[in-house]
Design a protein around this motif. Structure first.
Motif, PDB file in Angstrom:
ATOM      1  N   SER A 308     -37.315  22.615   4.472  1.00 29.01           N
ATOM      2  CA  SER A 308     -36.071  22.063   4.746  1.00 29.01           C
ATOM      3  C   SER A 308     -35.010  22.654   4.071  1.00 29.01           C
ATOM      4  O   SER A 308     -33.843  23.055   4.590  1.00 29.01           O
ATOM      5  N   GLU A 311     -34.291  25.682   6.424  1.00 31.69           N
ATOM      6  CA  GLU A 311     -33.528  24.978   7.620  1.00 31.69           C
ATOM      7  C   GLU A 311     -31.865  24.869   6.951  1.00 31.69           C
ATOM      8  O   GLU A 311     -31.219  25.298   7.988  1.00 31.69           O
ATOM      9  N   ASN A 312     -31.843  24.415   5.886  1.00 27.39           N
ATOM     10  CA  ASN A 312     -30.509  24.192   5.437  1.00 27.39           C
ATOM     11  C   ASN A 312     -29.623  25.427   5.387  1.00 27.39           C
ATOM     12  O   ASN A 312     -28.540  25.349   5.729  1.00 27.39           O
ATOM     13  N   PHE A 314     -29.958  28.009   7.509  1.00 29.83           N
ATOM     14  CA  PHE A 314     -29.453  28.373   8.954  1.00 29.83           C
ATOM     15  C   PHE A 314     -28.332  27.348   9.241  1.00 29.83           C
ATOM     16  O   PHE A 314     -27.338  27.968   9.739  1.00 29.83           O
ATOM     17  N   LEU A 315     -28.410  26.045   8.722  1.00 33.75           N
ATOM     18  CA  LEU A 315     -27.637  25.003   9.035  1.00 33.75           C
ATOM     19  C   LEU A 315     -25.908  25.415   8.424  1.00 33.75           C
ATOM     20  O   LEU A 315     -25.103  25.339   9.135  1.00 33.75           O
ATOM     21  N   SER A 316     -26.188  25.778   7.290  1.00 29.30           N
ATOM     22  CA  SER A 316     -25.087  26.130   6.476  1.00 29.30           C
ATOM     23  C   SER A 316     -24.095  27.308   7.001  1.00 29.30           C
ATOM     24  O   SER A 316     -22.873  27.479   6.643  1.00 29.30           O
ATOM     25  N   GLY A 318     -24.132  27.844  10.435  1.00 20.67           N
ATOM     26  CA  GLY A 318     -24.115  27.316  11.874  1.00 20.67           C
ATOM     27  C   GLY A 318     -24.905  28.239  12.729  1.00 20.67           C
ATOM     28  O   GLY A 318     -24.441  28.466  13.871  1.00 20.67           O
ATOM     29  N   ASP A 319     -26.157  28.436  12.218  1.00 15.89           N
ATOM     30  CA  ASP A 319     -26.906  29.585  12.697  1.00 15.89           C
ATOM     31  C   ASP A 319     -27.912  29.038  13.697  1.00 15.89           C
ATOM     32  O   ASP A 319     -29.208  29.054  13.539  1.00 15.89           O
ATOM     33  N   ASN A 320     -27.587  28.409  14.853  1.00 20.46           N
ATOM     34  CA  ASN A 320     -28.478  27.727  15.872  1.00 20.46           C
ATOM     35  C   ASN A 320     -29.394  28.476  16.589  1.00 20.46           C
ATOM     36  O   ASN A 320     -30.511  28.321  16.757  1.00 20.46           O
ATOM     37  N   LEU A 323     -31.952  29.632  14.120  1.00 19.84           N
ATOM     38  CA  LEU A 323     -32.960  28.596  13.808  1.00 19.84           C
ATOM     39  C   LEU A 323     -34.030  28.130  14.740  1.00 19.84           C
ATOM     40  O   LEU A 323     -34.922  27.768  14.591  1.00 19.84           O
ATOM     41  N   ARG A 324     -33.346  27.827  15.957  1.00 19.97           N
ATOM     42  CA  ARG A 324     -34.151  27.615  17.207  1.00 19.97           C
ATOM     43  C   ARG A 324     -35.458  28.417  17.389  1.00 19.97           C
ATOM     44  O   ARG A 324     -36.381  27.785  18.012  1.00 19.97           O
ATOM     45  N   ASP A 481     -35.236  14.852   2.790  1.00 18.62           N
ATOM     46  CA  ASP A 481     -35.818  15.187   4.087  1.00 18.62           C
ATOM     47  C   ASP A 481     -36.948  14.241   4.260  1.00 18.62           C
ATOM     48  O   ASP A 481     -37.771  13.836   3.528  1.00 18.62           O
TER      49      ASP A 481
END
Length: 526
Positions: A308, A311-312, A314-316, A318-320, A323-324, A481
């Protein structure tokens, strides 16, 4: 000439190239005669060089590739993952409770030295073969590149290693007198091989489609840039990476999701890759990661589960987009696979309920039987985005922040992320390092990156792992998580045993120390 894929190449002369040095010494004359007979034709010379490629990823999944996968588990990007099958030989490495004699270290070491031996035989014998001059020079250059590749892998994992530069050294009793060369000596040898190889290798565009996968001028230049980077030779790394970027031979895949798409082997971004095929007639000709990394709820083994924490990251940003195409999460659809609308990440048997999307094979592309060693696809050891980020990092440390920002922007533009073109100093450095993590996530670069990247002379890994490491603190003090914090069969404090005085290198296999009669010394702490 067929593509360089992991098909079975039967090379009779290699039957006497054993991992056991004592066996080699028993029959030097017979082995010499076998090689004389074998290197009597141009076709056999090429077949022999093809046999060197088999060692790039190992001739079976557990020889090389699984150690590379375990290396990922020993970072903040991956858990060991599989909580159904207790395997202390795997989790011991990933959690830094390291057993020096682990079969994975032994096999990694032995496989690489067999590859080096095959390269040395080629370099010793091909000059005497009656073969077209250009082809002879190319085959010799391929052997030099591959030998450099093997030594680079060894020095990154173990530090200074014995340099064996000729097959004749193995035929003599003095092989047991070999000592470890210094890290500097190993790197100097690697550089020499690559510099010499560059001139005689074709460009990627000069190869016929059937020969894609063979070593190219761009691959040698890219690996040399990487070797310079690891030694902190910033001007040389920046210049060599720029040569590759400006060569016109490579471009970024327009769609990040296509990088590891089945059917896209040796695509426009690929610089040095091994292609896998499906052929039930042979074993170990296809990929393994779809199975070894795959979810236990999806016919996989469940090793190497994304964290996680990754994953965080990527999220920080805004890299969708990345990430996907990097992480599949339990209960969610699989991006790019319309046949899976609710993925079974098996969180009761998997630490994070997450799976590596890059090595996932969509249902429609799966052969039957869907089995390890039979999965089509590729693994890219070097691709253009990696080289662009070499350039950005080297330019930054070389005092050329404008070039560093421009290269950073090239990579981020593809995934529609804005780049702050006013970044400077430590903020720019950290942005480049974070970009490497996001762009190359789960491609087996992370451990080497955080070992070599330094802040005030201290490897970054020491601030990520260990009792006070950011990854350990996140997992033990901050994470909520739902998968990782409920499946505690893999400890939540994984990485807490990391010791910067020991674990920036792996141990030398004890058998090698014993065979050398103690002339090969162990790394500190093991």
């Amino acid at each position: 000439m067929k593509k360089i894929v992991l098909f079975l190449i039967m090379v009779a002369a290699l039957s006497m190239v054993s991992c056991n040095k004592e066996e080699i010494l028993d029959q030097p004359l017979r082995g010499q005669e076998t090689l004389d007979d074998f290197f009597s034709t141009a076709e056999n010379a090429e077949r022999f060089v093809n046999g060197i490629y088999r060692k790039v990823n190992g001739e079976s999944w557990w020889q090389v590739n699984f150690q590379r996968q375990i290396n990922e588990m020993a970072t903040d990007d991956n858990w060991a993952g599989n909580t159904r099958q207790p395997r202390p030989d795997i989790t011991g490495i990933s959690q830094y409770n390291v057993f020096a004699g682990s079969r994975y270290f032994v096999l990694f070491w032995e496989s690489h030295y067999i590859g080096i031996t095959r390269a040395n035989i080629s370099l010793d014998r091909i000059p005497g073969v009656d073969i077209d001059k250009d082809k002879k020079e190319r085959l010799l250059a391929e052997a030099k590149f591959l030998r450099a590749f093997f030594y680079f892998d060894l020095v990154r994992n173990f530090g200074g290693v014995p340099l064996v530069t000729s097959y004749n050294e193995i035929l003599q009793p003095t092989i047991n007198d070999k000592e470890r060369s210094s890290v500097e000596e190993v790197y100097a040898f690697i550089e020499q091989d690559l510099v010499e190889a560059i001139n005689d290798l074709p460009l990627k565009s000069e190869y016929a489609a059937a020969d894609l996968g063979r070593v190219t001028k761009g691959a040698a230049r890219s690996l040399l840039a990487k070797v310079y980077l690891y030694q902190e030779k910033w001007p040389e790394a920046q210049a060599m990476a720029k040569v590759v970027m400006d060569s016109g031979e490579y471009s970024l895949e327009p769609d990040f999701a296509d990088l590891y798409k089945v059917g896209n082997a040796h695509g426009v971004e690929s610089i040095f890759a091994i292609e896998f095929i499906n052929n039930p007639t042979f074993s170990e000709v296809g990929g393994q990661f779809s199975i070894t990394n795959g979810s236990r709820g999806d016919r996989g083994w469940g090793w190497g589960s994304p964290t996680s924490d990754l994953e965080n990251a990527f999220l920080s940003e805004g890299d969708n987009i990345r990430l996907r195409s990097t992480i599949i999460k339990h209960g969610e659809p699989v991006f790019g696979d319309p046949d899976v609308t609710e993925f079974d990440g098996k969180p009761d048997e998997n630490k994070s309920g997450r799976t590596n999307r890059k090595y996932y094979t969509p249902v429609a592309d799966r052969p039957e039987p869907y089995a390890r060693g039979q999965i089509p696809g590729q693994y890219m050891h070097i691709r253009l985005a990696d080289v662009i980020l070499f350039h950005a990092e080297a330019a930054y440390f070389n005092g050329d922040e404008t070039s560093a920002r421009n290269s950073l922007k090239l990579v981020r533009d593809r995934v529609q992320l804005d780049t702050n073109m006013s970044l400077s100093g430590a903020a720019l450095r950290d942005a480049i390092w974070k970009e490497r993590r996001l762009e190359l996530a789960l491609e087996q670069h992370r451990l080497y990156d955080i070992r070599r990247q330094k802040i005030n002379g201290v490897p970054r890994i020491a601030s990520i792992l260990g009792p006070n490491g950011s990854f350990v603190k996140y997992n033990t003090e901050e994470s909520t998580d739902p998968f990782e914090t409920t499946n505690l069969l893999e400890p939540q404090n994984s990485g807490i045993l990391f010791d910067p005085n020991i674990h920036t290198l792996w141990p030398i296999p004890p058998d090698e120390i014993q065979l050398s009669r103690g002339k090969i010394t162990q790394n500190p702490g093991y």
